[in-house]
Design a protein around this motif. Structure first.
Motif, PDB file in Angstrom:
ATOM      1  N   GLN A  84      21.299   0.123  -0.461  1.00 39.51           N
ATOM      2  CA  GLN A  84      21.614   1.558  -0.550  1.00 39.51           C
ATOM      3  C   GLN A  84      21.158   2.293   0.707  1.00 39.51           C
ATOM      4  O   GLN A  84      21.855   3.161   1.233  1.00 39.51           O
ATOM      5  CB  GLN A  84      20.927   2.184  -1.776  1.00 39.51           C
ATOM      6  CG  GLN A  84      21.592   1.854  -3.092  1.00 39.51           C
ATOM      7  CD  GLN A  84      20.691   2.194  -4.281  1.00 39.51           C
ATOM      8  OE1 GLN A  84      19.628   2.792  -4.109  1.00 39.51           O
ATOM      9  NE2 GLN A  84      21.105   1.796  -5.471  1.00 39.51           N
ATOM     10  N   MET A  85      19.961   1.939   1.175  1.00 35.98           N
ATOM     11  CA  MET A  85      19.408   2.648   2.343  1.00 35.98           C
ATOM     12  C   MET A  85      20.192   2.345   3.615  1.00 35.98           C
ATOM     13  O   MET A  85      20.266   3.156   4.516  1.00 35.98           O
ATOM     14  CB  MET A  85      17.943   2.255   2.552  1.00 35.98           C
ATOM     15  CG  MET A  85      16.999   2.875   1.561  1.00 35.98           C
ATOM     16  SD  MET A  85      15.280   2.473   1.979  1.00 35.98           S
ATOM     17  CE  MET A  85      15.017   3.514   3.415  1.00 35.98           C
ATOM     18  N   PHE A  86      20.750   1.127   3.679  1.00 35.14           N
ATOM     19  CA  PHE A  86      21.448   0.701   4.893  1.00 35.14           C
ATOM     20  C   PHE A  86      22.933   0.509   4.586  1.00 35.14           C
ATOM     21  O   PHE A  86      23.487  -0.544   4.821  1.00 35.14           O
ATOM     22  CB  PHE A  86      20.823  -0.595   5.423  1.00 35.14           C
ATOM     23  CG  PHE A  86      19.400  -0.427   5.871  1.00 35.14           C
ATOM     24  CD1 PHE A  86      19.095  -0.021   7.162  1.00 35.14           C
ATOM     25  CD2 PHE A  86      18.357  -0.666   4.993  1.00 35.14           C
ATOM     26  CE1 PHE A  86      17.781   0.136   7.578  1.00 35.14           C
ATOM     27  CE2 PHE A  86      17.036  -0.508   5.401  1.00 35.14           C
ATOM     28  CZ  PHE A  86      16.748  -0.106   6.693  1.00 35.14           C
ATOM     29  N   ASP A  87      23.539   1.561   4.039  1.00 38.88           N
ATOM     30  CA  ASP A  87      24.922   1.403   3.551  1.00 38.88           C
ATOM     31  C   ASP A  87      25.961   1.961   4.508  1.00 38.88           C
ATOM     32  O   ASP A  87      27.113   2.129   4.139  1.00 38.88           O
ATOM     33  CB  ASP A  87      25.077   2.054   2.171  1.00 38.88           C
ATOM     34  CG  ASP A  87      24.925   3.570   2.238  1.00 38.88           C
ATOM     35  OD1 ASP A  87      24.490   4.078   3.293  1.00 38.88           O
ATOM     36  OD2 ASP A  87      25.245   4.237   1.244  1.00 38.88           O
ATOM     37  N   ASN A  88      25.564   2.276   5.740  1.00 35.23           N
ATOM     38  CA  ASN A  88      26.579   2.683   6.716  1.00 35.23           C
ATOM     39  C   ASN A  88      26.426   1.827   7.971  1.00 35.23           C
ATOM     40  O   ASN A  88      25.428   1.136   8.156  1.00 35.23           O
ATOM     41  CB  ASN A  88      26.474   4.180   7.039  1.00 35.23           C
ATOM     42  CG  ASN A  88      25.127   4.527   7.653  1.00 35.23           C
ATOM     43  OD1 ASN A  88      24.787   4.040   8.722  1.00 35.23           O
ATOM     44  ND2 ASN A  88      24.351   5.369   6.974  1.00 35.23           N
ATOM     45  N   ALA A  89      27.416   1.874   8.818  1.00 39.87           N
ATOM     46  CA  ALA A  89      27.476   0.952   9.966  1.00 39.87           C
ATOM     47  C   ALA A  89      26.250   1.078  10.862  1.00 39.87           C
ATOM     48  O   ALA A  89      25.667   0.077  11.283  1.00 39.87           O
ATOM     49  CB  ALA A  89      28.743   1.205  10.765  1.00 39.87           C
ATOM     50  N   HIS A  90      25.824   2.317  11.140  1.00 37.57           N
ATOM     51  CA  HIS A  90      24.670   2.514  12.024  1.00 37.57           C
ATOM     52  C   HIS A  90      23.424   1.884  11.412  1.00 37.57           C
ATOM     53  O   HIS A  90      22.668   1.162  12.077  1.00 37.57           O
ATOM     54  CB  HIS A  90      24.441   4.008  12.266  1.00 37.57           C
ATOM     55  CG  HIS A  90      23.168   4.297  13.005  1.00 37.57           C
ATOM     56  ND1 HIS A  90      22.961   3.910  14.309  1.00 37.57           N
ATOM     57  CD2 HIS A  90      22.019   4.903  12.595  1.00 37.57           C
ATOM     58  CE1 HIS A  90      21.745   4.285  14.691  1.00 37.57           C
ATOM     59  NE2 HIS A  90      21.157   4.877  13.667  1.00 37.57           N
ATOM     60  N   SER A 127       0.842  -1.194   0.000  1.00 36.93           N
ATOM     61  CA  SER A 127       0.000   0.000   0.000  1.00 36.93           C
ATOM     62  C   SER A 127       0.878   1.244   0.000  1.00 36.93           C
ATOM     63  O   SER A 127       1.906   1.291   0.677  1.00 36.93           O
ATOM     64  CB  SER A 127      -0.884   0.015   1.251  1.00 36.93           C
ATOM     65  OG  SER A 127      -1.689  -1.130   1.309  1.00 36.93           O
ATOM     66  N   ALA A 128       0.445   2.249  -0.737  1.00 37.49           N
ATOM     67  CA  ALA A 128       1.200   3.501  -0.842  1.00 37.49           C
ATOM     68  C   ALA A 128       0.911   4.371   0.376  1.00 37.49           C
ATOM     69  O   ALA A 128       0.172   5.359   0.303  1.00 37.49           O
ATOM     70  CB  ALA A 128       0.827   4.225  -2.135  1.00 37.49           C
ATOM     71  N   VAL A 129       1.486   3.991   1.508  1.00 32.34           N
ATOM     72  CA  VAL A 129       1.243   4.702   2.764  1.00 32.34           C
ATOM     73  C   VAL A 129       2.548   4.856   3.557  1.00 32.34           C
ATOM     74  O   VAL A 129       3.428   4.008   3.482  1.00 32.34           O
ATOM     75  CB  VAL A 129       0.211   3.960   3.652  1.00 32.34           C
ATOM     76  CG1 VAL A 129      -1.163   3.946   3.011  1.00 32.34           C
ATOM     77  CG2 VAL A 129       0.655   2.524   3.962  1.00 32.34           C
ATOM     78  N   GLY A 130       2.649   5.948   4.301  1.00 30.54           N
ATOM     79  CA  GLY A 130       3.696   6.130   5.305  1.00 30.54           C
ATOM     80  C   GLY A 130       5.096   5.748   4.862  1.00 30.54           C
ATOM     81  O   GLY A 130       5.578   6.137   3.796  1.00 30.54           O
ATOM     82  N   GLY A 131       5.755   4.937   5.706  1.00 33.37           N
ATOM     83  CA  GLY A 131       7.146   4.548   5.472  1.00 33.37           C
ATOM     84  C   GLY A 131       7.357   3.715   4.224  1.00 33.37           C
ATOM     85  O   GLY A 131       8.486   3.598   3.738  1.00 33.37           O
ATOM     86  N   VAL A 132       6.298   3.124   3.695  1.00 33.41           N
ATOM     87  CA  VAL A 132       6.414   2.330   2.462  1.00 33.41           C
ATOM     88  C   VAL A 132       6.944   3.186   1.318  1.00 33.41           C
ATOM     89  O   VAL A 132       7.724   2.730   0.478  1.00 33.41           O
ATOM     90  CB  VAL A 132       5.037   1.723   2.080  1.00 33.41           C
ATOM     91  CG1 VAL A 132       5.082   1.087   0.692  1.00 33.41           C
ATOM     92  CG2 VAL A 132       4.589   0.710   3.116  1.00 33.41           C
ATOM     93  N   LEU A 133       6.528   4.455   1.300  1.00 33.20           N
ATOM     94  CA  LEU A 133       6.890   5.346   0.189  1.00 33.20           C
ATOM     95  C   LEU A 133       8.387   5.636   0.155  1.00 33.20           C
ATOM     96  O   LEU A 133       8.920   6.016  -0.886  1.00 33.20           O
ATOM     97  CB  LEU A 133       6.099   6.657   0.285  1.00 33.20           C
ATOM     98  CG  LEU A 133       4.576   6.480   0.217  1.00 33.20           C
ATOM     99  CD1 LEU A 133       3.855   7.785   0.486  1.00 33.20           C
ATOM    100  CD2 LEU A 133       4.156   5.897  -1.125  1.00 33.20           C
ATOM    101  N   GLU A 134       9.071   5.459   1.291  1.00 32.95           N
ATOM    102  CA  GLU A 134      10.528   5.638   1.304  1.00 32.95           C
ATOM    103  C   GLU A 134      11.239   4.414   0.750  1.00 32.95           C
ATOM    104  O   GLU A 134      12.412   4.484   0.382  1.00 32.95           O
ATOM    105  CB  GLU A 134      11.010   5.893   2.741  1.00 32.95           C
ATOM    106  CG  GLU A 134      10.498   7.194   3.338  1.00 32.95           C
ATOM    107  CD  GLU A 134      10.731   7.247   4.846  1.00 32.95           C
ATOM    108  OE1 GLU A 134      11.728   6.642   5.307  1.00 32.95           O
ATOM    109  OE2 GLU A 134       9.917   7.870   5.543  1.00 32.95           O
ATOM    110  N   LEU A 135      10.540   3.276   0.708  1.00 34.50           N
ATOM    111  CA  LEU A 135      11.164   2.016   0.310  1.00 34.50           C
ATOM    112  C   LEU A 135      10.878   1.649  -1.144  1.00 34.50           C
ATOM    113  O   LEU A 135      11.759   1.193  -1.868  1.00 34.50           O
ATOM    114  CB  LEU A 135      10.661   0.883   1.216  1.00 34.50           C
ATOM    115  CG  LEU A 135      11.051   0.965   2.687  1.00 34.50           C
ATOM    116  CD1 LEU A 135      10.201   0.015   3.508  1.00 34.50           C
ATOM    117  CD2 LEU A 135      12.530   0.660   2.868  1.00 34.50           C
TER     118      LEU A 135
END
Length: 204
Positions: free
Chosen positions: A172-178, A119-127
């Protein structure tokens, strides 16, 4: 590539998976209605769907599946201690939520290379960028969801491309240690409590 689950077993029955609490805001009723439309509108019935998770709507969703003559095809197994085997054997992941903040289960499915519809809602749109790293549908719209499911089960090249792009997007979104530590925490939580805790697919 043998790394992508969708390329290892390209044959029906197509296995559809959704992970999340069986609560009204998760939109499972619209997924069941969409699967019913696959039958009636597209004459498409070569699929199984597993809706993983516990919640107050379990019995109601079971009755809804019966009403659409889908009891044989829709499984509601409840709590599962480890969603990885199920996801790795799936052809398609669906998140039909009416609202989401940070959808952990979707992150996990995308990271594994599964083609995803959400669904095109909330945090989904960032993914998900529609048509690139997955397909977006309006929330609470079984017709649109049925069309999207049919499209990906019929066009396996598109499904594979979306799955590969989904993995790239998560990396790409999780490309740093943190971020990688955050992602590992998501995976741990999904493995420990898939669909059982209130905060699965709600907080990162």
């Amino acid at each position: 590539s043998h790394h992508s689950p969708v390329t290892t077993h390209q044959s029906p029955p197509w296995r559809i998976v959704s992970v999340g609490r069986l609560a009204p805001e998760k939109g499972h009723r619209y997924l069941i209605q969409a699967l019913g439309r696959l039958n009636t509108d597209f004459n498409f019935s070569d699929f199984t769907a597993t809706l993983l998770g516990e919640g107050e709507l379990k019995a109601e969703l079971g009755h809804l599946a019966e009403r659409y003559h889908l009891s044989e095809r829709i499984q509601l197994p409840g709590f599962c201690p480890d969603v990885f085997p199920l996801l790795s054997n799936a052809h398609l992941f669906i998140l039909p939520s009416l609202h989401e903040s940070s959808p952990n289960a979707l992150i996990e499915a995308m990271g594994m290379g599964l083609p995803c519809i959400a669904s095109a809602v909330g945090g989904v749109l960032e993914l998900i960028e529609d048509g690139q790293s997955g397909l977006l549908v309006p929330p609470g719209a079984p017709e649109a969801l049925a069309r999207a499911i049919y499209r990906l089960l019929e066009d396996r090249e598109l499904a594979e491309r979306l799955g590969a792009n989904a993995t790239r997007k998560i990396l790409q979104m999780f490309d740093n240690a943190h971020s990688i530590r955050q992602l590992e925490a998501v995976y741990r939580e999904c493995r420990a409590n898939p669909g059982r805790t209130n905060h699965l697919a709600l907080s990162l």
